[in-house]
Write an enzyme that holds these catalytic residues in place. Structure first.
Site, PDB file in Angstrom:
ATOM      1  CG  HIS A  13      -1.946   1.052   1.255  1.00  0.00           C
ATOM      2  ND1 HIS A  13      -3.137   0.930   1.929  1.00  0.00           N
ATOM      3  CD2 HIS A  13      -1.960   2.305   0.710  1.00  0.00           C
ATOM      4  CE1 HIS A  13      -3.840   2.043   1.795  1.00  0.00           C
ATOM      5  NE2 HIS A  13      -3.135   2.899   1.072  1.00  0.00           N
ATOM      6  CG  HIS A  15      -1.206   6.117  -2.627  1.00  0.00           C
ATOM      7  ND1 HIS A  15      -2.343   5.929  -3.374  1.00  0.00           N
ATOM      8  CD2 HIS A  15      -1.509   5.691  -1.370  1.00  0.00           C
ATOM      9  CE1 HIS A  15      -3.296   5.434  -2.601  1.00  0.00           C
ATOM     10  NE2 HIS A  15      -2.815   5.266  -1.380  1.00  0.00           N
ATOM     11  CG  HIS A 193      -7.588   3.259  -0.585  1.00  0.00           C
ATOM     12  ND1 HIS A 193      -6.835   2.705  -1.577  1.00  0.00           N
ATOM     13  CD2 HIS A 193      -6.747   4.094   0.108  1.00  0.00           C
ATOM     14  CE1 HIS A 193      -5.599   3.182  -1.497  1.00  0.00           C
ATOM     15  NE2 HIS A 193      -5.514   4.018  -0.488  1.00  0.00           N
ATOM     16  CD  GLU A 196      -7.702   6.492   4.210  1.00  0.00           C
ATOM     17  OE1 GLU A 196      -8.205   6.466   3.067  1.00  0.00           O
ATOM     18  OE2 GLU A 196      -6.612   7.066   4.461  1.00  0.00           O
ATOM     19  CG  ASP A 274      -1.617   5.721   2.695  1.00  0.00           C
ATOM     20  OD1 ASP A 274      -1.871   5.488   1.501  1.00  0.00           O
ATOM     21  OD2 ASP A 274      -2.467   6.198   3.483  1.00  0.00           O
ATOM     22  CG  ASP A 275      -0.032   8.980   0.515  1.00  0.00           C
ATOM     23  OD1 ASP A 275       0.056   8.873  -0.712  1.00  0.00           O
ATOM     24  OD2 ASP A 275      -1.041   8.639   1.173  1.00  0.00           O
TER      25      ASP A 275
HETATM   26  N1  ADE Z   1      -4.462   8.712  -2.095  1.00  0.00           N
HETATM   27  C1  ADE Z   1      -3.252   8.796  -1.538  1.00  0.00           C
HETATM   28  N2  ADE Z   1      -3.303   8.394  -0.263  1.00  0.00           N
HETATM   29  C2  ADE Z   1      -4.585   8.035   0.000  1.00  0.00           C
HETATM   30  C3  ADE Z   1      -5.261   7.530   1.123  1.00  0.00           C
HETATM   31  N3  ADE Z   1      -4.657   7.296   2.281  1.00  0.00           N
HETATM   32  N4  ADE Z   1      -6.582   7.294   1.009  1.00  0.00           N
HETATM   33  C4  ADE Z   1      -7.215   7.530  -0.131  1.00  0.00           C
HETATM   34  N5  ADE Z   1      -6.626   8.008  -1.222  1.00  0.00           N
HETATM   35  C5  ADE Z   1      -5.305   8.249  -1.164  1.00  0.00           C
HETATM   36 ZN    ZN Z   2      -3.710   4.746   0.388  1.00  0.00          ZN
END
Ligand code: ADE
Ligand code: ZN
Length: 332
Positions: A13, A15, A193, A196, A274-275
């Site tokens: 996971h 991005h 997703h 969340e 994630d990011d």
């Molecule tokens: N795009 C990038 N990170 C995300 C996240 N945590 N949830 C949904 N879309 C995303």
């Molecule tokens: Zn994500």
């Protein structure tokens, strides 16, 4: 005190656009002539404080206007590989959001060429096996997702699956039934997703109507005991991103994270970042944070790392080899 060493793992996971570092943003804005609200790195970093998912997405999409050229996409991808290697990632199944780049005026061919230059050689250059999962931006709707699936077909062999990301509330899984059915018919893996910010019903629906193989995040599934039993019994993996969940306030603090309950319930939970520059670290920092703040034992960390390879879209031989590395890491 010995310093923490993250186990070998699969990151499922991540991005790729969310791995852009503030330094990349500023450099690419300058060379591509893109005007941003600020090009001061300290000011930019000061904005990395979020109320919720949408407040993050607003900044994330604004920053992504700097990506223009094949070189930009190559550097973005290589930056992730460099950092993931340090974090002991052996396998990465990497999300990308082509609708964002097309809307910003960059042709799909340019995006794919940049990624291909970095990822097709990642085994050799970084010792990391990689594949791409194309995500649909759920807030752009079902028709746009269908058009995106058609547009990626000339690059069908460059992706292994499809996912669903961006704004969750207001854009439920039901909207995407047709495009997921088409993706399944193409032999693509299916993830999304769910849970969340949305409630447990969004996870159940994504399983029922999109037929996803893994749930991205899924932490709110823990609110529904029947769903918890289903995830365990059907061995449906969750790609959990602990630092992201704290940064986007889907949990109050790390100490409140449901990860220990997931493990106690024998759910196939996995750890990803994630990011990472936005949320406080890459996958190694996530493992370190859950050990420190949730008091997870070595056995629990080992389970999470083993789960990551069980949940990955890889061959039995690859799985066996990498799981042996995890065992060796914790034996040593
Ligand atoms: N795009 C990038 N990170 C995300 C996240 N945590 N949830 C949904 N879309 C995303
Ligand atoms: Zn994500």
């Amino acid at each position: 005190m010995t310093s923490f060493v993250a186990p070998p793992s699969a990151e499922l996971h991540i991005h790729i656009e969310g791995t852009i570092e503030p330094e990349h943003i500023v450099a690419m804005a300058a060379r591509n002539g893109v005007t941003l609200p600020t090009t001061n790195i300290a000011d930019l970093k000061a904005r990395y404080a979020f109320e919720d998912l949408q407040s993050f997405l607003d900044l994330h999409y604004s920053n992504l206007t700097v990506l223009k050229t094949e070189q930009d996409f190559f550097e973005l991808a290589t930056g992730y590989l460099d950092r993931a290697k340090v974090a002991h990632v052996r396998r990465a199944e990497i999300f990308f959001d082509p609708q964002t780049h097309i809307a910003n005026g960059t042709p799909l061919e340019v995006v794919m060429a940049g990624f291909n230059a970095a990822f097709s050689e990642s085994d050799r250059t970084h010792g990391i096996s990689t594949d791409l999962i194309m995500c649909f931006l759920r807030d752009l709707g079902a028709d746009a997702a269908g058009e995106m699936l058609t547009a990626i077909m000339p690059f069908r062999d460059a992706i292994i699956g499809v996912g669903l990301d961006s704004t969750e509330i207001g854009f439920p899984p039901e909207l995407f039934v047709d495009v997921y059915a088409r993706a399944a018919a193409e032999g693509l893996h299916l993830v999304a997703h769910a849970g969340e910010e949305g409630g447990p019903e969004t996870v159940a629906t994504a399983l029922d109507v999109l037929h996803i193989e893994r749930v991205d995040h899924g932490i709110r599934a823990m609110e529904d005991p029947a769903l918890v039993a289903r995830l365990r019994d059907e061995r449906i993996p969750l790609t959990v991103c602990p630092l992201s969940n704290v940064a986007l306030r889907t949990v109050d603090t790390m100490a409140d994270h449901p990860l220990p309950t997931m493990l106690a319930e024998r759910i196939v939970a996995t750890i990803s970042s994630d990011d990472p520059p936005y949320f406080g670290g890459y996958v190694d920092a996530n493992y370190e944070a859950i050990q420190r703040d949730l008091g997870l034992s070595d056995d629990q960390l080992k389970t999470l790392a083993l789960n990551s390879f069980d949940a990955a879209f890889i061959s039995p031989e690859q799985r066996a080899g990498w799981k042996a590395e995890v065992e060796a890491h914790f034996a040593g």
